[in-house]
Design an enzyme around this catalytic site. Structure first.
Site, PDB file in Angstrom:
ATOM      1  N   PHE A 177      20.175 -26.174 -47.376  1.00  0.00           N
ATOM      2  CA  PHE A 177      20.542 -25.354 -48.113  1.00  0.00           C
ATOM      3  C   PHE A 177      19.991 -25.686 -49.141  1.00  0.00           C
ATOM      4  O   PHE A 177      19.414 -26.834 -49.830  1.00  0.00           O
ATOM      5  CB  PHE A 177      21.963 -25.279 -48.187  1.00  0.00           C
ATOM      6  CG  PHE A 177      22.638 -26.251 -48.808  1.00  0.00           C
ATOM      7  CD1 PHE A 177      23.056 -26.472 -50.090  1.00  0.00           C
ATOM      8  CD2 PHE A 177      23.257 -27.347 -47.787  1.00  0.00           C
ATOM      9  CE1 PHE A 177      23.756 -27.716 -50.433  1.00  0.00           C
ATOM     10  CE2 PHE A 177      23.862 -28.367 -48.417  1.00  0.00           C
ATOM     11  CZ  PHE A 177      23.954 -28.484 -49.574  1.00  0.00           C
ATOM     12  N   CYS A 178      19.696 -24.611 -50.254  1.00  0.00           N
ATOM     13  CA  CYS A 178      19.267 -24.628 -51.587  1.00  0.00           C
ATOM     14  C   CYS A 178      19.998 -23.507 -52.521  1.00  0.00           C
ATOM     15  O   CYS A 178      20.764 -22.845 -52.242  1.00  0.00           O
ATOM     16  CB  CYS A 178      17.708 -24.841 -51.613  1.00  0.00           C
ATOM     17  SG  CYS A 178      17.024 -23.292 -50.942  1.00  0.00           S
ATOM     18  N   THR A 179      19.241 -23.570 -53.701  1.00  0.00           N
ATOM     19  CA  THR A 179      20.008 -22.536 -54.592  1.00  0.00           C
ATOM     20  C   THR A 179      19.990 -21.097 -54.269  1.00  0.00           C
ATOM     21  O   THR A 179      20.899 -20.396 -53.906  1.00  0.00           O
ATOM     22  CB  THR A 179      19.488 -22.562 -55.856  1.00  0.00           C
ATOM     23  OG1 THR A 179      19.390 -24.131 -56.411  1.00  0.00           O
ATOM     24  CG2 THR A 179      20.130 -21.775 -57.119  1.00  0.00           C
ATOM     25  N   ILE A 206      22.836 -20.964 -52.017  1.00  0.00           N
ATOM     26  CA  ILE A 206      24.062 -21.129 -52.347  1.00  0.00           C
ATOM     27  C   ILE A 206      24.592 -19.948 -53.130  1.00  0.00           C
ATOM     28  O   ILE A 206      25.883 -19.575 -52.927  1.00  0.00           O
ATOM     29  CB  ILE A 206      24.229 -22.273 -53.286  1.00  0.00           C
ATOM     30  CG1 ILE A 206      23.700 -23.690 -52.446  1.00  0.00           C
ATOM     31  CG2 ILE A 206      25.522 -22.506 -53.948  1.00  0.00           C
ATOM     32  CD1 ILE A 206      23.264 -24.605 -53.375  1.00  0.00           C
TER      33      ILE A 206
END
Length: 312
Positions: A177-179, A206
């Site tokens: 996952f990432c922003t 996210i």
């Protein structure tokens, strides 16, 4: 909500052989609608975060819909009271998010997208290796329960970390996952190329998870770092309590700002003993100009951010 500034984080991996020709009409669309922020164009797609009025962002999305390749561009919205960007830019790049590994192309191969509402079930599986693909200063203020922090300073370091710590023959299921979804999408393409078989990534990142998953069901802990003047957002996507050190880019808490090593715009407890004097002087001068403009009720001065001295 109509008087709020709309902050739109958007990206799409898509083949754009004519990306250079798109720069001027895209920039003009931003300027015509009073939109601030930065968009990156490359042959592999588009990426960036911009902000403006509701009507302005709608006009930009309408512009994208005129091009079939960009009509379904991924975008996530949040809101704030003040303009979070000072400038309007469209930059041409080799990559819209820099991994630095030749041949990694999400347009050709990508992992399995996981919707926010399905994410909790996936990462609760004990066989799933959960990896945060963001940088260390982002992870430090918030991440998912049980996530591995590669402690990278930039996304370019991610491939080296993977090679040193993970084995496709042992780690059968990987979730990342990432922003906003772009880094983990590109990371999934890289992981598949390295022989990992089951690779998953959080669709929309996210920010989409925080938007769609109720707080009472969340597995997110802390704030989420964002790349604009809000610095962080909470689970309800409201602005967090963190500020940002203009010298080292680290988010700084209320406690950090009480430190003797904190000087607004110049240094913080994370960097006070490691900043080159050239960077420190540039930061002091920039802060002086900011304070002068504020006292005169003038716009934020346009000048080189001293952080960029360390980002060559």
């Amino acid at each position: 909500m109509t008087d709020k500034i709309v902050v739109a984080a958007l990206y799409k991996f898509v083949s754009l052989p004519d990306y250079q020709a798109l720069r001027e009409p895209l920039l003009q669309t931003l300027l015509d609608n009073g939109i601030k922020g930065t968009l990156l164009l490359a042959e592999e797609g588009i990426n960036g975060t911009v902000s403006g009025s509701r009507a302005a962002i709608d006009a930009l999305l309408a512009w994208f819909r005129q091009d079939a390749r960009l009509a379904d561009i991924d975008h996530k919205e949040s809101y704030c009271d003040e303009q979070p960007f000072y400038r309007t830019k469209v930059k041409l790049k080799k990559e819209i998010v820099t991994l630095g590994v030749p041949g990694v192309d999400p347009n050709q191969r990508v992992g399995t997208y996981v919707e926010p509402q399905d994410w909790n079930a996936l990462i609760s599986d004990p066989e799933v290796l959960l990896i945060d693909t963001r940088n260390d200063y982002e992870v430090a203020i918030g991440t998912f329960e049980g996530a591995i922090d590669p402690k990278t300073k930039s996304f370019r370091e991610f491939p080296e970390y993977v090679k040193a710590h993970f084995d496709p023959s042992k780690h059968k299921k990987v979730a990342m996952f990432c922003t906003g979804g772009i880094r983990c999408e590109k990371a999934s393409s890289y992981m598949l190329g390295e022989g990992f078989e089951e690779v998953y990534h959080l669709k929309g990142g996210i920010l989409k998870y925080l938007e769609e998953v109720p707080q009472e069901q969340t597995k997110w802990r802390g704030d989420c770092f964002v790349f604009d003047n809000r610095v962080t957002v909470r689970h309800d996507l409201s602005e967090g309590d963190y500020d940002q050190c203009h010298a080292c880019r680290n988010p700084i808490s209320v406690e950090d700002r009480q430190s003797e090593y904190y000087s607004p715009g110049v240094s913080c407890p994370h960097c006070w003993d490691s900043l080159p004097e050239k960077t420190r002087e540039s930061a002091r001068e920039r802060q002086k100009q900011i304070e002068l403009a504020r006292a005169r009720n003038q716009p934020h001065p346009i000048g080189r951010d001293p952080r960029q001295l360390n980002e060559a």
